[in-house]
Design a protein around this motif. Structure first.
Motif, mmCIF file in Angstrom:
data_model
loop_
_atom_site.group_PDB
_atom_site.id
_atom_site.type_symbol
_atom_site.label_atom_id
_atom_site.label_comp_id
_atom_site.label_asym_id
_atom_site.label_seq_id
_atom_site.Cartn_x
_atom_site.Cartn_y
_atom_site.Cartn_z
ATOM 1 N N THR A 41 57.253 35.083 33.794
ATOM 2 C CA THR A 41 58.184 35.673 34.761
ATOM 3 C C THR A 41 57.643 36.967 35.343
ATOM 4 O O THR A 41 57.850 37.275 36.521
ATOM 5 C CB THR A 41 59.567 35.932 34.132
ATOM 6 N N ARG A 42 56.921 37.742 34.523
ATOM 7 C CA ARG A 42 56.352 38.996 35.035
ATOM 8 C C ARG A 42 55.159 38.719 35.952
ATOM 9 O O ARG A 42 54.958 39.445 36.944
ATOM 10 C CB ARG A 42 55.918 39.895 33.889
ATOM 11 N N ASP A 43 54.384 37.695 35.636
ATOM 12 C CA ASP A 43 53.290 37.296 36.522
ATOM 13 C C ASP A 43 53.849 36.865 37.872
ATOM 14 O O ASP A 43 53.302 37.208 38.925
ATOM 15 C CB ASP A 43 52.496 36.154 35.888
ATOM 16 N N TRP A 44 54.939 36.101 37.853
ATOM 17 C CA TRP A 44 55.607 35.697 39.098
ATOM 18 C C TRP A 44 56.042 36.935 39.893
ATOM 19 O O TRP A 44 55.828 37.021 41.103
ATOM 20 C CB TRP A 44 56.813 34.828 38.777
ATOM 21 N N GLU A 45 56.637 37.903 39.201
ATOM 22 C CA GLU A 45 57.121 39.109 39.869
ATOM 23 C C GLU A 45 55.964 39.836 40.564
ATOM 24 O O GLU A 45 56.088 40.277 41.711
ATOM 25 C CB GLU A 45 57.795 40.028 38.844
ATOM 26 N N TRP A 46 54.847 39.958 39.877
ATOM 27 C CA TRP A 46 53.690 40.625 40.454
ATOM 28 C C TRP A 46 53.177 39.874 41.691
ATOM 29 O O TRP A 46 52.857 40.477 42.708
ATOM 30 C CB TRP A 46 52.570 40.755 39.423
ATOM 31 N N ARG A 47 53.127 38.557 41.628
ATOM 32 C CA ARG A 47 52.604 37.774 42.737
ATOM 33 C C ARG A 47 53.522 37.835 43.956
ATOM 34 O O ARG A 47 53.052 37.780 45.100
ATOM 35 C CB ARG A 47 52.357 36.330 42.307
ATOM 36 N N GLN A 48 54.836 37.967 43.730
ATOM 37 C CA GLN A 48 55.749 38.119 44.869
ATOM 38 C C GLN A 48 55.491 39.434 45.583
ATOM 39 O O GLN A 48 55.553 39.522 46.818
ATOM 40 C CB GLN A 48 57.211 38.056 44.413
ATOM 41 N N TYR A 49 55.183 40.455 44.813
ATOM 42 C CA TYR A 49 54.885 41.766 45.393
ATOM 43 C C TYR A 49 53.538 41.754 46.126
ATOM 44 O O TYR A 49 53.417 42.282 47.234
ATOM 45 C CB TYR A 49 54.867 42.813 44.278
ATOM 46 N N ALA A 50 52.546 41.127 45.521
ATOM 47 C CA ALA A 50 51.180 41.182 46.055
ATOM 48 C C ALA A 50 51.071 40.536 47.431
ATOM 49 O O ALA A 50 50.185 40.895 48.217
ATOM 50 C CB ALA A 50 50.213 40.510 45.082
ATOM 51 N N ARG A 51 51.971 39.612 47.744
ATOM 52 C CA ARG A 51 51.861 38.909 49.027
ATOM 53 C C ARG A 51 52.644 39.597 50.153
ATOM 54 O O ARG A 51 52.624 39.123 51.298
ATOM 55 C CB ARG A 51 52.328 37.458 48.871
ATOM 56 N N GLN A 52 53.324 40.715 49.844
ATOM 57 C CA GLN A 52 54.116 41.402 50.859
ATOM 58 C C GLN A 52 53.268 42.421 51.619
ATOM 59 O O GLN A 52 52.265 42.935 51.112
ATOM 60 C CB GLN A 52 55.298 42.134 50.211
ATOM 61 N N VAL A 53 53.679 42.709 52.840
ATOM 62 C CA VAL A 53 53.075 43.766 53.652
ATOM 63 C C VAL A 53 54.080 44.918 53.719
ATOM 64 O O VAL A 53 55.174 44.762 54.240
ATOM 65 C CB VAL A 53 52.736 43.268 55.069
ATOM 66 N N SER A 54 53.691 46.058 53.177
ATOM 67 C CA SER A 54 54.617 47.180 53.034
ATOM 68 C C SER A 54 54.641 48.056 54.283
ATOM 69 O O SER A 54 53.730 48.020 55.128
ATOM 70 C CB SER A 54 54.219 48.036 51.834
ATOM 71 N N ASP A 55 55.686 48.908 54.385
ATOM 72 C CA ASP A 55 55.762 49.879 55.470
ATOM 73 C C ASP A 55 54.575 50.833 55.410
ATOM 74 O O ASP A 55 54.062 51.263 56.449
ATOM 75 C CB ASP A 55 57.069 50.667 55.384
ATOM 76 N N TRP A 56 54.150 51.190 54.199
ATOM 77 C CA TRP A 56 53.010 52.097 54.036
ATOM 78 C C TRP A 56 51.761 51.508 54.691
ATOM 79 O O TRP A 56 51.026 52.209 55.387
ATOM 80 C CB TRP A 56 52.774 52.344 52.550
ATOM 81 N N GLU A 57 51.539 50.215 54.494
ATOM 82 C CA GLU A 57 50.362 49.561 55.074
ATOM 83 C C GLU A 57 50.434 49.558 56.603
ATOM 84 O O GLU A 57 49.440 49.804 57.290
ATOM 85 C CB GLU A 57 50.247 48.139 54.541
ATOM 86 N N LEU A 58 51.628 49.270 57.126
ATOM 87 C CA LEU A 58 51.787 49.250 58.575
ATOM 88 C C LEU A 58 51.512 50.624 59.183
ATOM 89 O O LEU A 58 50.796 50.753 60.184
ATOM 90 C CB LEU A 58 53.195 48.784 58.936
ATOM 91 N N LYS A 59 52.093 51.653 58.575
ATOM 92 C CA LYS A 59 51.926 53.004 59.108
ATOM 93 C C LYS A 59 50.474 53.469 58.998
ATOM 94 O O LYS A 59 49.976 54.194 59.863
ATOM 95 C CB LYS A 59 52.844 53.961 58.359
ATOM 96 N N ARG A 60 49.792 53.059 57.940
ATOM 97 C CA ARG A 60 48.439 53.542 57.697
ATOM 98 C C ARG A 60 47.396 52.777 58.515
ATOM 99 O O ARG A 60 46.413 53.361 58.986
ATOM 100 C CB ARG A 60 48.114 53.440 56.216
#
Length: 452
Positions: free
Chosen positions: A428-447
């Motif tokens: 379940t924790r591996d799943w949680e990490w993988r859901q996060y890893a595939r997202q594009v964050s506001d920080w990435e967009l701004k940077r």
């Protein structure tokens, strides 16, 4: 209340419906309301509950790596049992009767994923060793003048806090919202979650509450119910409460510190206190601390279960980063408080407000007992001063992926909790990490959006 007294209360009352709930792997309360006849019919054989609650995440998205249940099994019902000793009434819901439930079974073949069943097993091991475990959890959380709808509409940005500014331990600020403040304290008492203290912490709209200590399973019950109870009471005041570990990078995080002590089975003597030894610390207490420090890198996800947990565990943020212990020092992972036998305890400061209390407390107790069983010597010296700088014994994992990998391959974790639980939980924790890893964050967009 004993089991028969609970049955008598229901049969002799006019209540036609009963609410029950249990925590899923993330600590989210799941449950339903049932008719009184359904309650009575299920007392012997239990009740069926769709086991999808062990096959999806906190957003109800099915895991793609689950083994316990999934599309491959068809998500059948699993037998859930109400713990009749947990009867309480919900004062903000017309005193409807409420029970906690779990997926334990009379033959001892408990559902491996059930957090409360896991803690009950660890607590039984503690009693077999001749100890009574006394525990309590405290929580910090932020309150906002928002609704679930406004949170979505605002995209969780520009939220209005309950009160402005940094004002820890304020007598003034709670008077602005005295009805909410006193409803929290009073309704929680009526709901059998008495608070030792309630106050503001530093940060806009942030409160801290310490729950009265109790036997370890009952303490976890109260902690698990506390979080949802606070949210429901907040709703009734047009507020939203969050127990995220770190909701804003510029503000302090939210802890879920665990206070723990071992007593004799008659609860007449605190076995952590020994006035004849240095710092009043018994050898049992030293072994307990040694076990917790030794096991902590192997089971960190049980104290820091989300992506966000690790945003709190950074230097200078009132949360630990090193494998350290101390005498009354708030910069270390473990803090010893022992000026008096009756109050001698070890405070586990790694745990955040976002934990599942059953899992965090089970991890704390099991790792302490590990030190006692193996008679581990406490060879790590107590930290003095800045615990962030004391890296003699190592540091905590800095993200969920590394922490999960360490736990998944740890024989110590398997010894503490069993292979089935470790396998399910780390998936379940591996799943949680993988859901996060595939997202594009506001920080990435701004940077990167324009410049790169």
């Amino acid at each position: 209340m004993d089991q028969q007294a609970s049955i008598d209360f229901i049969t002799q009352s006019d209540f036609q419906k009963i609410k029950y709930a249990f925590t899923d792997i993330d600590g989210v309360l799941r449950g339903k309301v049932i008719h009184r006849q359904k309650f009575l019919d299920g007392l012997t054989d239990g009740y069926g509950f769709c086991d999808v609650v062990w096959g999806w995440d906190s957003a109800d998205t099915p895991y793609d790596n689950g083994q316990l249940t999934g599309w491959h099994s068809g998500y059948p019902d699993a037998p859930v049992r109400l713990d009749l000793t947990t009867l309480r009434q919900i004062p903000w819901e017309n005193n409807i009767p409420f029970f906690l439930a779990d997926f334990s079974r009379p033959d001892g073949n408990d559902l491996a994923a059930c957090p409360r069943s896991l803690l009950k097993r660890i607590a039984a091991q503690c009693r077999e060793l001749g100890f009574h475990a006394e525990y309590a959890q405290e929580f910090e959380w932020f309150n906002f003048r928002e609704t679930p709808q406004s949170l979505q509409q605002k995209g969780f940005q520009r939220l209005e806090p309950l009160t402005p500014g940094m004002f820890g331990y304020s007598i003034l600020r709670p008077s602005l919202e005295s009805k909410f403040y006193h409803d929290l304290f009073d309704w929680l008492i009526q709901f059998d979650i008495p608070l030792e203290g309630l106050h503001t912490e530093t940060g806009p709209g942030v409160y801290e509450a310490a729950i009265m200590h109790d036997e370890v399973v009952r303490a976890a019950d109260k902690a698990a119910l506390f979080k949802t109870a606070v949210k429901e009471i907040a709703y009734r005041h047009d507020l939203v409460a969050t127990f995220m570990a770190k909701w804003n990078a510029d503000l302090p995080g939210c802890s879920g510190h665990i206070h723990q002590s071992l007593w004799d089975l008659n609860k007449t003597r605190n076995l952590f206190f020994d006035s004849a030894r240095p710092n009043n610390m018994s050898e049992l207490m030293r072994q307990f601390i040694a076990g917790q420090l030794h096991c902590l890198p192997h089971i960190t996800p049980m104290f820091a279960p989300t992506i966000n947990s690790y945003k709190r565990l950074v230097e200078g943020a009132w949360a630990p980063t090193t494998l350290t212990w101390s005498m009354d020092n708030r910069t270390t992972a473990l803090r010893v408080l022992n000026h008096k036998a009756a109050y001698t305890r070890v405070e586990h400061r790694v745990s955040g407000a976002d934990t599942n209390p059953y899992l965090a407390i089970a991890a704390a107790l099991a790792s302490g007992l590990y030190g006692i069983r193996h008679q581990l010597p406490l060879t790590v010296a107590a930290s003095v001063g800045n615990g962030y700088a004391d890296k003699q014994n190592g540091v905590l994992p800095t993200n969920l992926a590394d922490a999960t990998m360490a736990m998944a391959h740890s024989p110590i974790a398997t010894e503490l909790f069993g292979a089935e639980f470790v396998d399910h939980f780390t998936r379940t924790r591996d799943w949680e990490w993988r859901q996060y890893a595939r997202q594009v964050s506001d920080w990435e967009l701004k940077r990167y959006f324009e410049i790169i």
